[in-house]
Design a protein around this motif. Structure first.
Motif, PDB file in Angstrom:
ATOM      1  N   THR A 175       7.777   9.444 -10.169  1.00  0.00           N
ATOM      2  CA  THR A 175       8.219   7.901  -9.848  1.00  0.00           C
ATOM      3  C   THR A 175       8.834   7.475 -11.327  1.00  0.00           C
ATOM      4  OG1 THR A 175       6.546   7.556  -8.320  1.00  0.00           O
ATOM      5  CG2 THR A 175       7.585   5.776  -9.146  1.00  0.00           C
ATOM      6  N   TRP A 176       7.921   7.551 -12.341  1.00  0.00           N
ATOM      7  CA  TRP A 176       8.055   6.424 -13.271  1.00  0.00           C
ATOM      8  C   TRP A 176       8.587   7.178 -14.344  1.00  0.00           C
ATOM      9  CZ3 TRP A 176       8.163   1.415 -12.486  1.00  0.00           C
ATOM     10  CH2 TRP A 176       7.289   1.014 -11.484  1.00  0.00           C
ATOM     11  N   PRO A 177       9.507   7.021 -15.123  1.00  0.00           N
ATOM     12  CA  PRO A 177      10.081   7.761 -16.404  1.00  0.00           C
ATOM     13  C   PRO A 177       9.039   7.460 -17.654  1.00  0.00           C
ATOM     14  CG  PRO A 177      11.596   5.777 -16.099  1.00  0.00           C
ATOM     15  CD  PRO A 177      10.378   5.841 -14.718  1.00  0.00           C
ATOM     16  N   VAL A 178       8.854   8.524 -18.375  1.00  0.00           N
ATOM     17  CA  VAL A 178       7.675   8.475 -19.657  1.00  0.00           C
ATOM     18  C   VAL A 178       8.598   9.042 -20.685  1.00  0.00           C
ATOM     19  CG1 VAL A 178       5.547   9.033 -20.373  1.00  0.00           C
ATOM     20  CG2 VAL A 178       5.943   8.268 -17.960  1.00  0.00           C
ATOM     21  N   GLY A 179       9.328   8.216 -21.508  1.00  0.00           N
ATOM     22  CA  GLY A 179       9.979   8.894 -22.471  1.00  0.00           C
ATOM     23  C   GLY A 179      11.084  10.013 -22.022  1.00  0.00           C
ATOM     24  N   GLY A 185       3.411  12.942 -10.167  1.00  0.00           N
ATOM     25  CA  GLY A 185       2.747  12.587  -8.852  1.00  0.00           C
ATOM     26  C   GLY A 185       2.009  13.675  -8.389  1.00  0.00           C
ATOM     27  N   LEU A 186       0.826  13.265  -7.512  1.00  0.00           N
ATOM     28  CA  LEU A 186      -0.365  14.158  -7.101  1.00  0.00           C
ATOM     29  C   LEU A 186       0.606  15.392  -6.151  1.00  0.00           C
ATOM     30  CD1 LEU A 186      -3.017  11.905  -6.309  1.00  0.00           C
ATOM     31  CD2 LEU A 186      -2.624  13.094  -8.253  1.00  0.00           C
ATOM     32  N   LEU A 187       1.331  15.186  -5.666  1.00  0.00           N
ATOM     33  CA  LEU A 187       2.051  16.384  -4.802  1.00  0.00           C
ATOM     34  C   LEU A 187       3.081  17.290  -5.370  1.00  0.00           C
ATOM     35  CD1 LEU A 187       2.879  14.209  -1.620  1.00  0.00           C
ATOM     36  CD2 LEU A 187       0.887  15.767  -1.849  1.00  0.00           C
ATOM     37  N   GLY A 188       3.354  16.752  -6.548  1.00  0.00           N
ATOM     38  CA  GLY A 188       4.215  17.574  -7.556  1.00  0.00           C
ATOM     39  C   GLY A 188       5.450  18.048  -6.883  1.00  0.00           C
ATOM     40  N   LEU A 228       0.733  -1.324   0.035  1.00  0.00           N
ATOM     41  CA  LEU A 228       0.229  -0.020   0.054  1.00  0.00           C
ATOM     42  C   LEU A 228       0.947   1.175  -0.035  1.00  0.00           C
ATOM     43  CD1 LEU A 228      -2.718  -0.957   2.403  1.00  0.00           C
ATOM     44  CD2 LEU A 228      -3.154  -0.914   0.031  1.00  0.00           C
ATOM     45  N   PHE A 229       2.014   1.343   0.793  1.00  0.00           N
ATOM     46  CA  PHE A 229       2.773   2.378   0.873  1.00  0.00           C
ATOM     47  C   PHE A 229       3.643   2.543  -0.633  1.00  0.00           C
ATOM     48  CE2 PHE A 229       7.144   4.298   0.921  1.00  0.00           C
ATOM     49  CZ  PHE A 229       6.871   5.181   1.742  1.00  0.00           C
ATOM     50  N   SER A 230       3.954   1.401  -1.169  1.00  0.00           N
ATOM     51  CA  SER A 230       4.534   1.664  -2.402  1.00  0.00           C
ATOM     52  C   SER A 230       3.656   2.104  -3.484  1.00  0.00           C
ATOM     53  CB  SER A 230       4.965   0.269  -2.834  1.00  0.00           C
ATOM     54  OG  SER A 230       6.039  -0.052  -2.280  1.00  0.00           O
ATOM     55  N   LEU A 231       2.215   1.640  -3.378  1.00  0.00           N
ATOM     56  CA  LEU A 231       1.250   2.262  -4.453  1.00  0.00           C
ATOM     57  C   LEU A 231       1.199   3.730  -4.102  1.00  0.00           C
ATOM     58  CD1 LEU A 231      -1.045   1.470  -6.622  1.00  0.00           C
ATOM     59  CD2 LEU A 231      -2.670   0.831  -4.645  1.00  0.00           C
ATOM     60  N   GLY A 232       0.713   4.021  -2.652  1.00  0.00           N
ATOM     61  CA  GLY A 232       0.694   5.416  -2.619  1.00  0.00           C
ATOM     62  C   GLY A 232       1.913   6.360  -2.892  1.00  0.00           C
ATOM     63  N   TYR A 233       2.925   5.935  -2.877  1.00  0.00           N
ATOM     64  CA  TYR A 233       4.352   6.740  -3.151  1.00  0.00           C
ATOM     65  C   TYR A 233       4.185   6.828  -4.785  1.00  0.00           C
ATOM     66  CZ  TYR A 233       8.945   8.515  -3.172  1.00  0.00           C
ATOM     67  OH  TYR A 233      10.234   9.287  -3.158  1.00  0.00           O
ATOM     68  N   TRP A 234       3.991   5.930  -5.519  1.00  0.00           N
ATOM     69  CA  TRP A 234       3.844   5.892  -6.997  1.00  0.00           C
ATOM     70  C   TRP A 234       2.947   7.000  -7.255  1.00  0.00           C
ATOM     71  CZ3 TRP A 234       3.402   0.052  -7.855  1.00  0.00           C
ATOM     72  CH2 TRP A 234       4.507  -0.609  -7.793  1.00  0.00           C
TER      73      TRP A 234
END
Length: 293
Positions: free
Chosen positions: A54-58, A64-67, A43-49
């Motif tokens: 988190t994830w590279p996109v191109g 992330g929601l917190l920016g 759950l922590f990992s999912l929340g952190y993502w």
């Protein structure tokens, strides 16, 4: 249930059917606390993502929601540090060297900032304590080639010595022996005379050589070092009567200097350090100076 699977009377767990030397292996379930931590971690990992970058996109990444952005945090910290620094850098920039030296609060800033500037830019040649190395002068003494006032030091830092700067300070010790300007006997004599200047009363230096060397010095060296051998700030020629030597004051080193000449080098820092940083360095170096000549 087969005979191999029996229930343990103490724990109530079934055996696995395996037995080693009379020891029966029980099929003990995984403790519930383990499942709890596994679920909590997931759950922590999912929340952190979801919340954090988190994830590279191109060519970019999920924000992330917190920016949250560490780079932006660093940039903001640098801006804040520059803002905090500006209140005293403006004072150092606007005030004269003498005014700053009379201000204990500003001199504390000079000592703190100057130590860092010196360590990052000057210590490689002059040493961490500014005591110098062979070929690089000790900056804590009263002996200066181009003058030791903060204004003169700041100018030397700005233009360098024998550097690429168009206004560079320039000086060179001729190679009196290598270029055939003086005979070997004359070099030996002038070396004896020069040594006698910084070692008065040394009975190991032959008096006849000192007398002969004085004549050689008068004919070849006074133009730069002066009749009293005290040196010249205009020519960047060192004082030969004190105990401070850039390359060494023993007979062999002085002989090498007279024979092959010397040409020191100091880079120009005008394009590397700001006006304020160079001013701080000049004040810091002046502050290091030993009170004794």
């Amino acid at each position: 249930m087969g005979d191999h699977f029996i229930r343990d009377p103490h724990t109530g767990h079934l055996s696995t059917g395996h037995e080693w030397n009379g020891i029966t292996e029980l099929n003990t379930p995984v403790p519930r606390i383990i499942y709890f931590f596994l679920i909590a971690t997931a759950l922590f990992s999912l929340g952190y993502w979801v919340l954090m970058p988190t994830w590279p996109v191109g060519t970019t990444y999920t924000k992330g929601l917190l920016g949250d952005d560490v780079r932006a945090d660093v940039v903001q910290s640098v801006k804040q540090a520059a803002l905090d620094r500006s209140h005293w850098t403006k004072q150092i920039e606007s005030k004269s060297f003498a005014e700053i030296q009379k201000d204990p609060r500003l001199m504390e800033v000079v000592r703190e900032s100057g130590r860092a500037l010196f360590g990052d830019n000057c210590a490689a040649c002059h040493g961490r304590e500014a005591k110098g190395n062979k070929g690089y002068p000790n900056l804590t003494t009263q002996s200066w080639l181009w003058g030791g006032s903060p204004e003169e030091i700041a100018q030397t830092i700005r233009v360098g010595i024998n550097s690429a700067h168009p206004d560079s300070r320039s000086s060179q010790m001729p190679a009196f022996g290598r270029d055939g300007i003086l005979k070997r006997a004359d070099i030996d004599n002038v070396v004896a005379f020069v040594r006698s200047l910084s070692h008065p009363g040394d009975k190991t230096i032959p008096a006849d050589k000192i007398a002969a060397g004085k004549e050689v010095f008068a004919a070849n060296c006074v133009a730069c070092h002066g009749e009293n051998a005290k040196g010249s700030h205009e020519a960047g020629a060192p004082d030969l009567t004190d105990a401070f030597w850039i390359y060494g004051g023993d007979a062999q080193t002085i002989t090498d200097t007279v024979w092959a000449g010397r040409q020191g080098h100091m880079p120009t820092w005008e394009g590397r350090l700001s006006d304020v940083d160079r001013k701080i360095l000049a004040l810091y170096i002046t502050d290091l100076r030993s009170p004794n000549p």
